[in-house]
Write a protein that holds these residues in place. Structure first.
Motif, PDB file in Angstrom:
ATOM      1  N   PHE A  10       4.121   2.212 -13.241  1.00 53.59           N
ATOM      2  CA  PHE A  10       5.318   2.081 -12.003  1.00 53.59           C
ATOM      3  C   PHE A  10       4.376   1.571 -10.701  1.00 53.59           C
ATOM      4  O   PHE A  10       5.020   0.601 -10.114  1.00 53.59           O
ATOM      5  CB  PHE A  10       6.010   3.371 -11.827  1.00 53.59           C
ATOM      6  N   LYS A  11       3.285   1.982 -10.557  1.00 48.62           N
ATOM      7  CA  LYS A  11       2.419   1.723  -9.516  1.00 48.62           C
ATOM      8  C   LYS A  11       1.916   0.115  -9.682  1.00 48.62           C
ATOM      9  O   LYS A  11       1.846  -0.709  -8.405  1.00 48.62           O
ATOM     10  CB  LYS A  11       0.949   2.374  -9.404  1.00 48.62           C
ATOM     11  N   ALA A  12       1.902  -0.437 -10.908  1.00 49.05           N
ATOM     12  CA  ALA A  12       1.623  -1.991 -11.143  1.00 49.05           C
ATOM     13  C   ALA A  12       2.765  -2.750 -10.495  1.00 49.05           C
ATOM     14  O   ALA A  12       2.479  -4.026 -10.303  1.00 49.05           O
ATOM     15  CB  ALA A  12       1.605  -2.200 -12.650  1.00 49.05           C
ATOM     16  N   GLY A  13       3.929  -2.281 -10.011  1.00 50.74           N
ATOM     17  CA  GLY A  13       5.050  -3.203  -9.398  1.00 50.74           C
ATOM     18  C   GLY A  13       4.654  -3.325  -8.101  1.00 50.74           C
ATOM     19  O   GLY A  13       3.685  -2.741  -7.566  1.00 50.74           O
ATOM     20  N   GLU A  39       0.841  -1.275   0.105  1.00 43.31           N
ATOM     21  CA  GLU A  39       0.202  -0.015  -0.027  1.00 43.31           C
ATOM     22  C   GLU A  39       0.960   1.239   0.069  1.00 43.31           C
ATOM     23  O   GLU A  39       0.500   2.359  -0.502  1.00 43.31           O
ATOM     24  CB  GLU A  39      -0.739   0.121   1.106  1.00 43.31           C
ATOM     25  N   LYS A  40       1.913   1.131   0.673  1.00 39.37           N
ATOM     26  CA  LYS A  40       2.815   2.306   0.693  1.00 39.37           C
ATOM     27  C   LYS A  40       3.458   2.717  -0.631  1.00 39.37           C
ATOM     28  O   LYS A  40       3.589   3.795  -1.163  1.00 39.37           O
ATOM     29  CB  LYS A  40       3.969   2.318   1.653  1.00 39.37           C
ATOM     30  N   HIS A  41       3.755   1.524  -1.503  1.00 40.33           N
ATOM     31  CA  HIS A  41       4.374   1.604  -2.997  1.00 40.33           C
ATOM     32  C   HIS A  41       2.978   2.369  -3.648  1.00 40.33           C
ATOM     33  O   HIS A  41       3.613   3.426  -4.754  1.00 40.33           O
ATOM     34  CB  HIS A  41       4.552   0.650  -3.384  1.00 40.33           C
ATOM     35  N   ASP A  42       2.011   2.023  -3.467  1.00 43.83           N
ATOM     36  CA  ASP A  42       0.676   2.406  -4.239  1.00 43.83           C
ATOM     37  C   ASP A  42       0.614   3.919  -4.184  1.00 43.83           C
ATOM     38  O   ASP A  42       0.381   4.673  -4.983  1.00 43.83           O
ATOM     39  CB  ASP A  42      -0.708   1.522  -3.948  1.00 43.83           C
ATOM     40  N   LEU A  43       0.661   4.303  -2.662  1.00 41.77           N
ATOM     41  CA  LEU A  43       0.473   5.464  -2.146  1.00 41.77           C
ATOM     42  C   LEU A  43       1.472   6.425  -2.857  1.00 41.77           C
ATOM     43  O   LEU A  43       1.156   7.606  -3.321  1.00 41.77           O
ATOM     44  CB  LEU A  43       0.577   5.527  -0.569  1.00 41.77           C
TER      45      LEU A  43
END
Length: 190
Positions: free
Chosen positions: A80-83, A55-59
């Motif tokens: 990039f968010k897909a990673g 979730e932090k990556h998505d945020l």
């Protein structure tokens, strides 16, 4: 795998997903080991890294989109968010300044050396992740996102953001690399 083979496999992967070949703990441990091993001038250890997952990556990527106010296409940010995660690379300005004071005759060089060390670290992390079967690219949305990143993740003010490295499972291989005449850039002098 030898260094040449590892560097040949290191490519920019833009079609990544959340399916890592290793666990989050293993990826984190790999990144820590690389940070420990990469050298820098005067052994200053100026590089700092934050790795965000889930979730932090998505945020992070949603926040990057918001900071740019739609000026960067949503599709690009979503790729990039897909990673599965992102490595954030910084150098510690406080560390650099302390060495500038200690070795005044080299003062102008320490920021340059900090950036050089960070570049070596980025390549080493990129290559190590690729060896682990992970797809990676390197992005540079700083300095526009610097304050947002610091507030999202409680990053110290003296950390200077250098690059963002989204990574994940490999959705597809990139096309072949364009070959160059390397003699245009390299001289061999005997």
């Amino acid at each position: 795998m030898g260094i040449i083979q590892s560097l040949e496999k290191r490519r920019s992967y833009y079609n990544i997903n959340k399916n890592l070949q290793v666990s989050v703990a293993e990826a984190g441990a790999l990144i820590k080991k690389v940070v420990e091993l990469v050298p820098d001038a005067f052994n200053m250890k100026s590089a700092r890294v934050a790795t965000v997952f889930g979730e932090k990556h998505d945020l992070l990527w949603d926040s990057i989109y918001e900071v740019f106010g739609g000026k960067v296409p949503r599709e690009k940010i979503d790729s990039f968010k897909a990673g599965a995660g992102t490595v954030l690379f910084f150098y510690d300005e406080k560390t650099v300044k302390a060495l500038q004071e200690k070795f005044a005759s080299y003062a102008a060089n320490f920021p340059v050396w900090a950036n050089q060390a960070n570049g070596m670290l980025q390549l080493a992390v990129w290559t190590a992740l690729r060896e682990a079967g992970i797809g990676v690219s390197l992005q540079h949305y700083n300095s526009v996102i610097d304050e947002k990143v610091k507030s999202l993740f409680s990053v110290p003010q003296e950390y200077v953001l250098i690059a963002q490295m989204p990574f994940g499972g490999i959705g597809s291989e990139p096309g072949p690399k364009e070959k160059e005449n390397i003699d245009d850039r390299v001289m061999v002098i005997e």
